[in-house]
Design a protein around this motif. Structure first.
Motif, PDB file in Angstrom:
ATOM      1  N   GLU A  16      31.077 -40.028 -25.457  1.00 44.87           N
ATOM      2  CA  GLU A  16      30.558 -41.369 -25.181  1.00 44.87           C
ATOM      3  C   GLU A  16      30.818 -41.773 -23.735  1.00 44.87           C
ATOM      4  O   GLU A  16      29.938 -42.329 -23.066  1.00 44.87           O
ATOM      5  CB  GLU A  16      31.190 -42.386 -26.132  1.00 44.87           C
ATOM      6  CG  GLU A  16      30.632 -43.796 -25.964  1.00 44.87           C
ATOM      7  CD  GLU A  16      31.183 -44.768 -26.988  1.00 44.87           C
ATOM      8  OE1 GLU A  16      30.831 -45.955 -26.905  1.00 44.87           O
ATOM      9  OE2 GLU A  16      31.975 -44.332 -27.861  1.00 44.87           O
ATOM     10  N   ARG A  56      23.539 -38.649 -27.423  1.00 41.92           N
ATOM     11  CA  ARG A  56      23.415 -40.013 -26.890  1.00 41.92           C
ATOM     12  C   ARG A  56      22.384 -40.085 -25.767  1.00 41.92           C
ATOM     13  O   ARG A  56      21.623 -41.054 -25.660  1.00 41.92           O
ATOM     14  CB  ARG A  56      24.772 -40.518 -26.404  1.00 41.92           C
ATOM     15  CG  ARG A  56      25.667 -41.028 -27.521  1.00 41.92           C
ATOM     16  CD  ARG A  56      27.039 -41.452 -26.997  1.00 41.92           C
ATOM     17  NE  ARG A  56      27.724 -42.283 -27.969  1.00 41.92           N
ATOM     18  CZ  ARG A  56      28.348 -41.828 -29.052  1.00 41.92           C
ATOM     19  NH1 ARG A  56      28.361 -40.501 -29.281  1.00 41.92           N
ATOM     20  NH2 ARG A  56      28.935 -42.652 -29.897  1.00 41.92           N
ATOM     21  N   SER A  60      19.193 -42.377 -26.303  1.00 43.83           N
ATOM     22  CA  SER A  60      18.952 -43.530 -25.425  1.00 43.83           C
ATOM     23  C   SER A  60      17.555 -43.452 -24.816  1.00 43.83           C
ATOM     24  O   SER A  60      16.864 -44.465 -24.669  1.00 43.83           O
ATOM     25  CB  SER A  60      20.008 -43.603 -24.324  1.00 43.83           C
ATOM     26  OG  SER A  60      19.941 -42.476 -23.459  1.00 43.83           O
ATOM     27  N   PHE A 188      21.545 -54.506 -28.043  1.00 42.73           N
ATOM     28  CA  PHE A 188      21.786 -53.118 -28.443  1.00 42.73           C
ATOM     29  C   PHE A 188      22.423 -52.335 -27.296  1.00 42.73           C
ATOM     30  O   PHE A 188      23.394 -51.596 -27.491  1.00 42.73           O
ATOM     31  CB  PHE A 188      20.470 -52.463 -28.871  1.00 42.73           C
ATOM     32  CG  PHE A 188      20.508 -50.970 -28.826  1.00 42.73           C
ATOM     33  CD1 PHE A 188      21.081 -50.241 -29.852  1.00 42.73           C
ATOM     34  CD2 PHE A 188      19.987 -50.280 -27.727  1.00 42.73           C
ATOM     35  CE1 PHE A 188      21.136 -48.855 -29.798  1.00 42.73           C
ATOM     36  CE2 PHE A 188      20.034 -48.906 -27.672  1.00 42.73           C
ATOM     37  CZ  PHE A 188      20.607 -48.184 -28.706  1.00 42.73           C
ATOM     38  N   CYS A 189      21.862 -52.475 -26.088  1.00 38.29           N
ATOM     39  CA  CYS A 189      22.383 -51.748 -24.925  1.00 38.29           C
ATOM     40  C   CYS A 189      23.838 -52.106 -24.652  1.00 38.29           C
ATOM     41  O   CYS A 189      24.655 -51.233 -24.337  1.00 38.29           O
ATOM     42  CB  CYS A 189      21.540 -52.050 -23.691  1.00 38.29           C
ATOM     43  SG  CYS A 189      19.888 -51.338 -23.738  1.00 38.29           S
ATOM     44  N   GLU A 191      26.103 -53.356 -26.804  1.00 39.16           N
ATOM     45  CA  GLU A 191      27.012 -52.985 -27.890  1.00 39.16           C
ATOM     46  C   GLU A 191      27.117 -51.478 -28.100  1.00 39.16           C
ATOM     47  O   GLU A 191      28.196 -50.957 -28.391  1.00 39.16           O
ATOM     48  CB  GLU A 191      26.556 -53.661 -29.185  1.00 39.16           C
ATOM     49  CG  GLU A 191      26.657 -55.188 -29.131  1.00 39.16           C
ATOM     50  CD  GLU A 191      26.090 -55.841 -30.374  1.00 39.16           C
ATOM     51  OE1 GLU A 191      25.900 -55.133 -31.386  1.00 39.16           O
ATOM     52  OE2 GLU A 191      25.824 -57.055 -30.336  1.00 39.16           O
ATOM     53  N   GLU A 192      26.000 -50.765 -27.966  1.00 41.95           N
ATOM     54  CA  GLU A 192      26.004 -49.344 -28.290  1.00 41.95           C
ATOM     55  C   GLU A 192      26.098 -48.436 -27.060  1.00 41.95           C
ATOM     56  O   GLU A 192      26.641 -47.341 -27.159  1.00 41.95           O
ATOM     57  CB  GLU A 192      24.733 -48.984 -29.077  1.00 41.95           C
ATOM     58  CG  GLU A 192      24.573 -49.747 -30.382  1.00 41.95           C
ATOM     59  CD  GLU A 192      25.668 -49.421 -31.385  1.00 41.95           C
ATOM     60  OE1 GLU A 192      26.289 -48.347 -31.271  1.00 41.95           O
ATOM     61  OE2 GLU A 192      25.902 -50.245 -32.291  1.00 41.95           O
ATOM     62  N   CYS A 193      25.569 -48.894 -25.925  1.00 45.71           N
ATOM     63  CA  CYS A 193      25.562 -48.055 -24.717  1.00 45.71           C
ATOM     64  C   CYS A 193      26.508 -48.566 -23.643  1.00 45.71           C
ATOM     65  O   CYS A 193      26.790 -47.855 -22.668  1.00 45.71           O
ATOM     66  CB  CYS A 193      24.149 -47.964 -24.143  1.00 45.71           C
ATOM     67  SG  CYS A 193      22.948 -47.295 -25.314  1.00 45.71           S
ATOM     68  N   LYS A 237      19.769 -50.400 -34.021  1.00 46.04           N
ATOM     69  CA  LYS A 237      21.078 -49.816 -34.329  1.00 46.04           C
ATOM     70  C   LYS A 237      20.960 -48.733 -35.402  1.00 46.04           C
ATOM     71  O   LYS A 237      21.642 -47.700 -35.333  1.00 46.04           O
ATOM     72  CB  LYS A 237      22.035 -50.914 -34.785  1.00 46.04           C
ATOM     73  CG  LYS A 237      22.449 -51.858 -33.665  1.00 46.04           C
ATOM     74  CD  LYS A 237      23.378 -52.953 -34.177  1.00 46.04           C
ATOM     75  CE  LYS A 237      23.787 -53.891 -33.052  1.00 46.04           C
ATOM     76  NZ  LYS A 237      24.657 -54.989 -33.527  1.00 46.04           N
ATOM     77  N   TRP A 240      19.474 -45.685 -33.742  1.00 48.10           N
ATOM     78  CA  TRP A 240      20.499 -45.086 -32.880  1.00 48.10           C
ATOM     79  C   TRP A 240      21.494 -44.278 -33.704  1.00 48.10           C
ATOM     80  O   TRP A 240      21.849 -43.146 -33.356  1.00 48.10           O
ATOM     81  CB  TRP A 240      21.207 -46.191 -32.123  1.00 48.10           C
ATOM     82  CG  TRP A 240      22.380 -45.782 -31.305  1.00 48.10           C
ATOM     83  CD1 TRP A 240      23.711 -45.912 -31.623  1.00 48.10           C
ATOM     84  CD2 TRP A 240      22.372 -45.174 -29.997  1.00 48.10           C
ATOM     85  NE1 TRP A 240      24.509 -45.448 -30.620  1.00 48.10           N
ATOM     86  CE2 TRP A 240      23.712 -44.998 -29.610  1.00 48.10           C
ATOM     87  CE3 TRP A 240      21.351 -44.783 -29.132  1.00 48.10           C
ATOM     88  CZ2 TRP A 240      24.062 -44.418 -28.401  1.00 48.10           C
ATOM     89  CZ3 TRP A 240      21.704 -44.212 -27.909  1.00 48.10           C
ATOM     90  CH2 TRP A 240      23.047 -44.040 -27.554  1.00 48.10           C
ATOM     91  N   SER A 241      21.944 -44.848 -34.799  1.00 44.21           N
ATOM     92  CA  SER A 241      22.912 -44.188 -35.669  1.00 44.21           C
ATOM     93  C   SER A 241      22.361 -42.880 -36.197  1.00 44.21           C
ATOM     94  O   SER A 241      23.066 -41.865 -36.246  1.00 44.21           O
ATOM     95  CB  SER A 241      23.302 -45.101 -36.818  1.00 44.21           C
ATOM     96  OG  SER A 241      24.240 -44.489 -37.665  1.00 44.21           O
TER      97      SER A 241
END
Length: 247
Positions: A16, A56, A60, A188-189, A191-193, A237, A240-241
């Motif tokens: 990550e 990832r 992305s 989303f960006c 929180e996840e990226c 999300k 992405w998951s």
């Protein structure tokens, strides 16, 4: 980062962390850093870069193209509305001029025909003045025709307003829809990226940025559709998951 005393830590990044550093380097245009991150990425038994990192990167990119596919239709419609709004006053002016000339030509032709049928010669009464004749010889005919032309012009302007009203409502709905999707993507960006949405867009699909700038300029006091916002956030999300943890 530079390949000096910190170089020994490059292999310690998690997938990550490496993913985020990779995108930051791509965003800066730092190809040397991108190369170092790739070369220092741990190799696993399947002889490829660490899945936690590569998944990832691929995910992305796919998410960015997905959001572009969602935003493209409303953004294209907004561009058409703006173009129409700019052209409408010029078109209206042309129509008004054409209607005025057609009205006056028709009215004059009718008056002249009646005048000649009565065996008279020369211009019918009032038309010399309507064409810009002597101010002292004006008669009430000119005033009546002037009032008629004003009423025609007002009707055309009212018809134009009837078009602009619904157009503005459509624009508001499109801005709300597009801004809600973009805000969901921004959340989303973050929180996840762990980065701003503009950075992700620039890395994977830079041609999209000008349209986003236009959208943000139109946002003003537009309220988001909260129900739609939650739906898009959940969908992004979920996608992405699945992409970073394939079954």
């Amino acid at each position: 980062m530079k390949k000096d005393g910190l170089g020994k830590f490059y292999s310690d990044f998690t997938g990550e962390e490496r993913f985020r550093l990779h995108l930051e380097a791509r965003y800066r245009g730092d190809e040397a850093e991108v190369k170092r991150l790739l070369e220092s990425c741990p190799r696993e038994t399947y002889s490829m870069n660490e899945a936690d990192y590569t998944d990832r990167c691929k995910a992305s990119k796919e998410i960015v193209h997905t959001i572009y596919g969602l935003l493209a239709p409303p953004l294209a419609k907004l561009a058409m509305i703006e173009s129409f709004r700019e052209d409408l006053p010029h078109v209206l002016k042309i129509y008004i001029n054409d209607v005025v000339f057609a009205y006056r030509d028709g009215h004059e032709a009718g008056a002249r025909g009646a005048w000649e049928a009565a065996g008279m010669t020369g211009d019918p009464p009032g038309w010399k003045e309507l064409k810009g004749g002597d101010e002292e010889n004006k008669d009430p005919e000119k005033e009546r025709e002037t009032q008629n032309l004003r009423r025609i012009t007002k009707r055309l302007q009212k018809a134009s307003a009837a078009i602009v009203g619904p157009l503005e409502e459509l624009e508001r709905e499109l801005v709300e829809e597009a801004l809600t999707m973009w805000t969901a993507f921004a959340h989303f960006c973050s929180e996840e990226c762990g980065m701003e949405p503009e950075k992700l867009v620039k890395v994977w699909f830079e041609p999209m940025l000008p349209a986003i700038e236009i959208l943000q300029g139109l946002s003003g006091s537009t309220e988001l559709n909260l129900e739609m916002l939650e739906e898009y956030e959940a969908a992004l999300k979920k996608r992405w998951s699945k992409l970073i943890r394939p079954d």
